[in-house]
Enzyme design. Structure first.
Site, PDB file in Angstrom:
ATOM      1  N   GLY A  77     -35.935   3.751 -15.079  1.00 20.81           N
ATOM      2  CA  GLY A  77     -36.655   4.516 -14.060  1.00 20.81           C
ATOM      3  C   GLY A  77     -36.219   5.975 -14.000  1.00 20.81           C
ATOM      4  CB  THR A  78     -32.878   7.590 -14.001  1.00 17.64           C
ATOM      5  OG1 THR A  78     -32.435   6.784 -12.906  1.00 17.64           O
ATOM      6  CG2 THR A  78     -32.317   8.987 -13.877  1.00 17.64           C
ATOM      7  CG  ASN A 161     -35.141   4.066  -2.815  1.00 17.79           C
ATOM      8  OD1 ASN A 161     -35.972   4.966  -2.713  1.00 17.79           O
ATOM      9  ND2 ASN A 161     -33.853   4.298  -2.710  1.00 17.79           N
ATOM     10  CD  GLN A 189     -36.809  -0.345  -5.057  1.00 15.38           C
ATOM     11  OE1 GLN A 189     -36.969  -1.525  -4.720  1.00 15.38           O
ATOM     12  NE2 GLN A 189     -35.684   0.077  -5.602  1.00 15.38           N
ATOM     13  CG  HIS A 211     -32.417  -2.502 -13.444  1.00 16.04           C
ATOM     14  ND1 HIS A 211     -31.684  -2.545 -12.284  1.00 16.04           N
ATOM     15  CD2 HIS A 211     -32.764  -1.204 -13.611  1.00 16.04           C
ATOM     16  CE1 HIS A 211     -31.570  -1.323 -11.781  1.00 16.04           C
ATOM     17  NE2 HIS A 211     -32.221  -0.495 -12.566  1.00 16.04           N
ATOM     18  CB  CYS A 339     -21.262   7.540  -1.959  1.00 11.85           C
ATOM     19  SG  CYS A 339     -20.903   6.149  -0.932  1.00 11.85           S
TER      20      CYS A 339
END
Ligand code: PLP
Length: 402
Positions: A77-78, A161, A189, A211, A339
């Site tokens: 996806g990225t 997401n 998603q 995935h 994060c």
């Protein structure tokens, strides 16, 4: 390290992060790895690998109702988001000079960060599309932004997401088409959870990832017609339409196709089951933690929200601590947000929806999937009260101000 038995007894409610590989995908992968062959090689072994790749392309195209030539395989996806954003931007900029990118404030970092890089390095400008309290963009606002001109592309995710809100992507694709602006949507998603007829939706580029739908890591696709101008991000052998270079991972591609086929074929039934389980979970959580706040669209239809997503804030708690306490009780969930350098930040999605930073930091995402059951709901609601009490005692989130 946790034993296999301990892992098997855990409640996994983080399907939005990744999914277990389905048997058909695992078998396809194993079968493909029995053979040698680079899909670009001309000999018999190479042609065998090539045939596997082309059959996989056809299967994914048929499942999503596009032509096989629209499927560009990537490593996930990225990469697909990067190719869409940078590839569309560079092509449009070169031909038209347009340099404004319209994007929603709730995009995944795989979209936000390439846009930010284009702004810092490639003279792009940003036109932010605000969302309402449910996390949805306003079509009229997008139309207004398009009418201001100079738009290189517009990108709005299909479903969020974190909070699961669904965007009106068919309508957005339509108004972009009318304005002559390419429209990209990140459907990572949405695939397998919402009906997906890509020809009917008519977006110029659509990102999907293996995935998230029961396929292996490291595979994905950008669905874009051959007429969609895309400048490559990576240069090399030119394997995928001269747009995406790199030797294709035939076993992963084959397993990805099996996963997409399954995800699409089972979508309607899965959505029905997940929506009902989701209602059970929301009810169970609010009955044991009455001050918990449900985020995202409170509706139930597939046109408004992902059926398996439950995102809640637990006022007075630190989301990360709550996550660790639930982890100790055998529940795998998520705060839903990333994060930054190990420091938990309030989610940009919740902030964009107008949630205050403290409440945003007190949130958890439970994302249900194929193996989720009513017993999982019972385990979560049994574990939550003491986890919430302990998290409250430990103190409410400290919000870092930049
Ligand atoms: N886009 C969305 C909406 C996602 O949820 C994710 C992963 O969490 C990605 C993109 C990135 O996909 P991948 O993990 O395949 O790189």
């Amino acid at each position: 390290m946790a034993s296999m038995a301990a892992m098997a007894s855990r409640v996994y409610v983080d399907y939005a992060a990744t999914t277990p590989m389905i048997p058909a995908a695992r078998e396809a992968w194993l079968e493909a790895t029995r053979h040698v062959g680079n899909p670009s090689s001309l000999h018999t072994s190479g042609r065998h690998a090539r045939r596997l790749v082309e059959e996989s392309r056809e299967r994914i195209a048929a499942a999503l109702r596009v032509r096989p030539s629209a499927v560009i395989f990537t490593a996930g996806g990225t990469e697909s988001d990067n190719l869409a954003i940078k590839g569309l931007y560079w092509s449009r900029r070169r031909v038209t000079g347009a340099n404004r990118i319209l994007l929603s404030t709730v995009e995944h970092h795989a979209v936000l960060d390439p846009v930010q890089w284009l702004v810092e390095d490639q003279e792009a400008q940003v036109g932010w599309l605000a969302v309402d309290a449910l996390g949805r963009v306003d079509v009229d606002e997008v139309e207004r932004a398009l009418s201001e001109g100079d738009v290189a592309l517009c990108t709005v995710m299909w479903a969020n997401n974190e909070v699961g809100t669904v965007q009106p992507v068919a309508r957005l694709a339509e108004i972009c088409r009318a304005a002559g602006v390419p429209f990209h949507t990140d459907a990572v998603q949405a695939l397998g959870h919402l009906p997906m007829d890509l020809t009917a939706v008519g977006a110029d580029a659509v990102t999907i990832s293996s995935h998230k739908v029961g396929g292996p890591f490291g595979a994905g696709a950008l669905i874009a017609k051959p007429t969609t101008a895309l400048t490559p991000v990576a240069h090399g052998g030119g394997q995928e339409r001269e747009v995406r270079s790199g030797t294709l991972d035939a076993p992963a591609v084959s397993a990805f196709a099996a996963a997409v086929e399954h995800a699409v074929a089972e979508q309607a039934e899965r959505a029905r089951q997940l929506a009902s389980l989701r209602s059970e979970l929301v009810e169970a959580i609010t009955s044991v933690v009455p001050d918990a706040i449900l985020n995202g669209d409170p509706g139930v239809g597939e046109e408004v929200r992902l059926p398996g997503n439950v995102h809640m804030s637990f006022p007075g708690c630190e989301g990360d601590l709550l996550l660790m306490l639930l982890d100790a009780a055998g529940v795998d969930c998520s705060t839903g947000s990333a994060c930054t350098a190990g420091i938990p930040e309030p989610s940009h999605v919740l902030l964009a929806m107008g949630v205050d930073p403290k409440t945003a930091r007190s949130s958890l995402r439970f994302s249900l999937g194929e193996s989720s059951t009513s017993d999982d709901v019972k385990t979560i609601s049994a574990a939550l009260p003491s986890a919430v009490e302990r998290a409250k005692r430990a103190g409410s989130p400290v919000v870092r101000t930049l």
